[in-house]
Write an enzyme that holds these catalytic residues in place. Structure first.
Site, PDB file in Angstrom:
ATOM      1  N   ASP A  95       0.865  -1.170   0.000  1.00  0.00           N
ATOM      2  CA  ASP A  95       0.000   0.000   0.000  1.00  0.00           C
ATOM      3  C   ASP A  95       0.909   1.230   0.000  1.00  0.00           C
ATOM      4  O   ASP A  95       2.123   1.137   0.169  1.00  0.00           O
ATOM      5  CB  ASP A  95      -0.984  -0.001   1.178  1.00  0.00           C
ATOM      6  CG  ASP A  95      -2.211   0.874   0.858  1.00  0.00           C
ATOM      7  OD1 ASP A  95      -2.152   1.678  -0.091  1.00  0.00           O
ATOM      8  OD2 ASP A  95      -3.224   0.764   1.570  1.00  0.00           O
ATOM      9  N   TRP A  96       0.302   2.358  -0.189  1.00  0.00           N
ATOM     10  CA  TRP A  96       1.050   3.622  -0.373  1.00  0.00           C
ATOM     11  C   TRP A  96       2.040   3.844   0.788  1.00  0.00           C
ATOM     12  O   TRP A  96       1.624   4.112   1.919  1.00  0.00           O
ATOM     13  CB  TRP A  96       0.051   4.764  -0.448  1.00  0.00           C
ATOM     14  CG  TRP A  96       0.627   6.132  -0.635  1.00  0.00           C
ATOM     15  CD1 TRP A  96       1.399   6.825   0.262  1.00  0.00           C
ATOM     16  CD2 TRP A  96       0.473   6.972  -1.772  1.00  0.00           C
ATOM     17  NE1 TRP A  96       1.726   8.044  -0.248  1.00  0.00           N
ATOM     18  CE2 TRP A  96       1.166   8.166  -1.499  1.00  0.00           C
ATOM     19  CE3 TRP A  96      -0.185   6.843  -2.992  1.00  0.00           C
ATOM     20  CZ2 TRP A  96       1.207   9.230  -2.407  1.00  0.00           C
ATOM     21  CZ3 TRP A  96      -0.139   7.904  -3.893  1.00  0.00           C
ATOM     22  CH2 TRP A  96       0.556   9.076  -3.595  1.00  0.00           C
TER      23      TRP A  96
END
Ligand code: NOJ
Length: 746
Positions: free
Chosen positions: A288-289
């Site tokens: 994820d980011w």
């Protein structure tokens, strides 16, 4: 308790063993040969580049790390994928940069296409309320068709996190609380996005996220710690992910949370043992980011380089905006801290998808402006959005059959802060378009009603107001009307990522506004637009009718009007329980009985209950009304005793006893009454959505297979045990209309 798949016990030698298991993939396929050939030509730097993903300058969906060199890095072969890029023209321009790199490896373009692309569909939680798998699949199909025509190869959807805490803002993005319903919806969405398969010009790669247990963040606070038993993980949180694997999801995304002390991004148990090991998953995992570098803040990695080591070792293949792989992995390989075989495996997984998408044949095949013009925003796509929007509405209350309203009603007043809001109809995670127009509730009514109806409007208050200055005008307007439609709820950005709320009551003074309007004595229909289950106890008790419409997307107002006037008979059912108070959270239907169950969930001395409120939710999972009525009768089981290899067939008669044609979602629940591990009081095991004309009846049957009787025993083996099973059929988890039992014998 640790499952038998736990890495912990195997930690010492598992690393290499796992690696071998995963690298031993289908080398015979033509694509794999191409992948191997290309890999053999790549430098270490180019390989690591494939694992690197940056956001574009257009949009940032997380905390941004300034980076002025990213476009040069693309030309240098140091980037494998870009996110937040869109449009045939823009993707072509950026792909042209990748074509300047030595090996001309095309970029993957990813975007959060969560509920529609150009045409906005209802938020995923709303769609889940349709319990209509075809409709849900068609929504993903339309989104994929539009996105693919706009240069996008990859959507970061579906989010398949089970969510039982409505304080968590991201409940809007999933399918609610139940693993069975959640698994079917996960499959429908993956199939919708990927259509007839990667390589087709209308298919995008799906991404099952967030692996895993992100929805169980403590206290519903986004990104928070998760601590759960292995049983809970396997029974409740993993099934939708497994369904996504089985449906062929091209990619997975790991998650921000730690799970039992180990961040998901650096969690080998999740990614190596379960996903790539036991489930033999061949796609790739994107972080994820920034979740790789965030392992430093978690207190799990010393620095970004250490985080890169932990992530690649644990099975995270691509680094989304973490800026850790590109700089960290070369050092780690040099220092012999990371085996290059690990990097090769990750690169191969990514290249395989690029080949499958046909990008090596033509890197611009999705970036075609004339196709884009033709496909986006078509009347047909709007029609599909309208259809899904109608199906997503849940009728919570309808005293004295106030609804449907008559089209010849003389004067209708729309009151409330969302009455004329177009923008909030889009919901969080919609794609922004210049001059976009979504149909507001008021406009939907205008479109529906002829000149004979006088349509009035007063805002009453803003969504988060604490003052009541607009009430007088709203009351005066209501007095002039025959019926009042209240449009209340949340603004589009009050549920979503980083949108946790500790107070989930109807915001501001909106419930006071409803009280003031109700005091006029006029009939009041309340429409609630929100991204999560809200609390509105007074309204539940006093409004004449309540429609929960969530955020319905582009066609919101038109769908609402169709429902309000009976051109569509609502059939939605809640995919999540609605609490009476925040203190009850998590409240979900598949709870355990406890040793001291309280009678009907009511407060009782020395019973598992609260002093102040019942245990039961305000509205239960599976609940939702229709304008017509259905009767359930004549339950029949073909056997009352079965052995492990038999199925039980259950049938009953469903009849539409009311005056409108409509659909009922008939729900089958089971309870394993006594087992070596306590089982929930009921678990959804099957359902059907059935359309019947007035007076029509139909025999409905379900096959109860052994799979539906299975559970994880004390040793976490998936098995069945002899004994009694209770069978319950109804139209909501708390509205069981038929029941019986049968016995499984050795
Ligand atoms: C963070 C979110 O958690 C994830 O779901 C999303 O896909 C990425 N940002 C990219 O926007």
């Amino acid at each position: 308790m640790l499952s038998k798949f736990s890495l912990t016990a195997l930690a010492v030698f598992s690393f290499c063993a796992h690696l071998h298991a995963q690298i031993k993939t289908k080398t015979s396929s033509a694509i794999d040969q191409k992948v191997d050939k290309l890999l053999s030509q790549m430098t270490l730097e180019e390989k690591i580049g494939q694992l690197n993903q940056y956001t574009s300058d257009r949009l940032s969906t997380g905390p941004l790390t300034p980076n002025s060199t990213k476009y040069q890095e693309i030309k240098d072969g140091k980037v494998g994928s870009m996110l937040n890029v869109r449009g045939a023209k823009e993707t072509r321009t950026i792909q042209e940069m990748a074509m300047q790199s030595r090996l001309k490896i095309p970029l993957l373009f990813g975007l959060d296409v969560i509920h529609g692309y150009r045409v906005t569909f209802p938020i995923p939680l709303a769609e889940a309320a349709s319990w209509d798998l075809n409709a849900i699949e068609s929504s993903a199909r339309v989104a994929a068709t539009e996105a693919a025509a706009s240069g996008i190869h990859w959507t970061f959807a579906p989010m398949v996190d089970i969510a039982r805490d409505p304080r968590w803002g991201r409940v809007m993005e999933g399918a609610g609380e139940d693993p069975y319903l959640g698994s079917l919806i996960a499959r429908a969405r993956v199939q919708g996005f990927q259509g007839k398969g990667l390589g087709n010009l209308d298919a995008v790669m799906a991404c099952a996220k967030h692996f895993a247990a992100y929805g169980a963040a403590i206290a519903g606070r986004d990104y928070n710690t998760v601590d759960m038993s292995d049983r809970q993980l396997w029974e409740t949180y993993l099934p939708p992910f497994k369904a996504a694997v089985d449906a062929g999801a091209a990619t997975f995304m790991n998650s921000f949370n730690e799970l039992n002390g180990i961040p998901a991004t650096g969690n080998a148990y999740l990614q190596r043992d379960i996903l790539k090991g036991k489930w033999n998953y061949q796609g790739f995992v994107v972080s994820d980011w920034g979740s790789i570098s965030e392992m430093v803040a978690h207190g799990f990695a010393k620095n970004n380089t250490d985080a890169a080591r932990l992530a690649i070792t644990a099975g995270s293949d691509m680094d989304m905006e973490g800026h850790a792989y590109l700089t960290g992995l070369p050092v780690l390989v040099k220092e012999n801290k990371v085996d290059v075989a690990l990097i090769n495996d990750a690169v191969k997984r990514i290249l395989r998808k690029k080949f499958e998408l046909g990008l090596f044949d033509d890197p611009y095949r999705f970036s075609n402006e004339s196709r884009e013009k033709k496909v986006l925003n078509s009347a047909q796509n709007h029609q599909a959005a309208l259809d899904v929007a109608e199906k997503s509405v849940v009728l919570l209350k309808n005293d004295n059959q106030l609804l449907p309203l008559s089209k010849s009603t003389k004067t209708i007043a729309v009151i409330g802060p969302l009455g004329k809001s177009s923008n909030d109809m889009k919901g969080f995670w919609s794609v922004e378009w210049e001059n976009d127009h979504l149909v507001s509730p008021f406009e939907g009514l205008q479109n529906k009603l002829g000149k004979q109806t006088n349509l009035l409007y007063s805002q009453g208050c803003n969504i988060n107001d604490t003052v009541r200055t607009g009430f007088a005008d709203a009351v005066a307007t209501a007095r002039k009307a025959d019926v009042i439609i209240m449009a209340v709820g949340e603004a589009f950005n009050m549920s979503g990522e980083a949108k946790s709320r500790a107070n989930i009551h109807l915001p501001g003074v909106q419930e006071d506004l409803i009280k003031a309007i109700k005091a006029t004595g006029k009939p009041v229909v309340v429409m609630i637009m929100a991204g999560r289950p809200l609390i509105f106890n007074w309204t539940a008790d006093h409004a004449d009718a309540i429609l929960y419409t969530w955020w319905l997307g582009s066609e919101a107002g038109n769908a609402m009007a169709n429902v309000l006037f009976g051109d569509y008979n609502p059939a939605g059912k809640l995919p999540m329980s609605f609490p009476r108070a925040e203190g009850q959270i998590p409240v979900f239907y598949s709870s355990k009985n406890t040793g001291r169950p309280s009678p009907n969930g009511q407060p009782a001395l020395y019973r598992s209950s609260y002093l102040d409120i019942p245990n039961t939710p305000q509205y239960a999972f599976g609940y939702g009304l229709s304008y017509t009525n259905f009767s359930f009768a004549d339950l029949k089981l073909n056997k009352s005793q079965i052995t492990k290899n038999d199925d039980v067939t259950v049938s009953f008669t469903l009849k539409n006893t009311g005056k409108y044609a409509g659909e009922e979602v008939v729900q089958l629940y089971l309870q394993d009454v006594v087992a070596s591990v306590t089982r929930p009081v009921k678990e959804l095991k099957d359902f059907q959505k059935v359309y019947l004309k007035p007076g029509e009846s139909k025999t409905i049957s379900f096959a109860i297979t052994r799979e539906k009787l299975s559970f994880y025993d004390q040793k976490m083996n998936w098995t069945t045990e002899p004994g009694e099973f209770k069978l319950m059929i109804g139209n909501a988890s708390d509205h069981i209309l038929l029941q019986d039992k049968f016995e499984l014998v050795d």
